[in-house]
Design an enzyme around this catalytic site. Sequence first.
Site, PDB file in Angstrom:
ATOM      1  N   LYS A   8       0.581  -1.032   0.084  1.00 50.88           N
ATOM      2  CA  LYS A   8       0.187   0.164   0.127  1.00 50.88           C
ATOM      3  C   LYS A   8       0.449   1.510   0.018  1.00 50.88           C
ATOM      4  O   LYS A   8       0.411   2.389  -0.439  1.00 50.88           O
ATOM      5  CB  LYS A   8      -0.780   0.223   1.105  1.00 50.88           C
ATOM      6  CG  LYS A   8      -1.913   1.332   1.329  1.00 50.88           C
ATOM      7  CD  LYS A   8      -2.502   1.205   2.679  1.00 50.88           C
ATOM      8  CE  LYS A   8      -1.676   1.777   3.540  1.00 50.88           C
ATOM      9  NZ  LYS A   8      -2.417   2.410   4.876  1.00 50.88           N
ATOM     10  N   ASN A   9       2.258   1.251   1.154  1.00 48.42           N
ATOM     11  CA  ASN A   9       2.789   2.688   1.185  1.00 48.42           C
ATOM     12  C   ASN A   9       3.368   2.984   0.017  1.00 48.42           C
ATOM     13  O   ASN A   9       4.381   3.955   0.132  1.00 48.42           O
ATOM     14  CB  ASN A   9       3.458   2.257   2.122  1.00 48.42           C
ATOM     15  CG  ASN A   9       2.343   2.783   3.540  1.00 48.42           C
ATOM     16  OD1 ASN A   9       2.003   3.299   3.132  1.00 48.42           O
ATOM     17  ND2 ASN A   9       3.196   2.339   4.580  1.00 48.42           N
TER      18      ASN A   9
ATOM     19  N   CYS B 111      -4.969   6.703  10.828  1.00 44.60           N
ATOM     20  CA  CYS B 111      -5.669   6.458  11.937  1.00 44.60           C
ATOM     21  C   CYS B 111      -5.030   6.697  12.617  1.00 44.60           C
ATOM     22  O   CYS B 111      -3.677   7.722  12.511  1.00 44.60           O
ATOM     23  CB  CYS B 111      -4.789   4.598  11.526  1.00 44.60           C
ATOM     24  SG  CYS B 111      -3.471   4.887  11.290  1.00 44.60           S
TER      25      CYS B 111
ATOM     26  N   PRO C 291       3.587  13.517  11.327  1.00 44.41           N
ATOM     27  CA  PRO C 291       3.874  15.101  10.392  1.00 44.41           C
ATOM     28  C   PRO C 291       3.933  15.186   9.399  1.00 44.41           C
ATOM     29  O   PRO C 291       4.669  14.456   8.234  1.00 44.41           O
ATOM     30  CB  PRO C 291       5.144  16.084  12.035  1.00 44.41           C
ATOM     31  CG  PRO C 291       6.171  14.528  11.469  1.00 44.41           C
ATOM     32  CD  PRO C 291       5.083  13.412  12.068  1.00 44.41           C
TER      33      PRO C 291
END
Length: 155
Positions: free
Chosen positions: A22-23, A119, A125
């Site tokens: 996914k990433n 989530c 950040p």
Amino acid sequence: MDKFLIKGGKALRGSVAVSGAKNSALPVMAAALLTSDKVVVRNVPRVRDLVTMSKLLAFMDAKVTVAAVPASVYEIEAPRLNHAEAPYELVKTMRASILTLGPLMARAGVARVSLPGGCAIGARPVDLHLKALEQMGAEIATSHGYIEAKVHGNS
């Protein structure tokens, strides 16, 4: 545990299908906004964030085509972008909305992206994205839960 000790005496044979990540798929899908050419992304894992990203790209007027639902192959075409925005309603469930900020800036000269949702696993950040765009000449501001960016001198 310091090590695994495997006893057997037989050679291992065969193959293993490695699924996509996914990433990895999310940044590739966002990067498809950089070109008006068709981009084909294969081995996409079947997870909700990828469906959300495809809806976001479609909102921006990219054509997202899949052969099956859930899909493992996405075809993305963005000959034009009608919205240089990632609205909260579409991205509230994922943090990857920030990945569209750079491509939107490159194509449209401006971008408005909702502060990332997702989530609650702790602070993650987005300042690296913002600092990189500023170093390339973008003006960055936050307003009413959105990151607003424009190429220096654009209105």
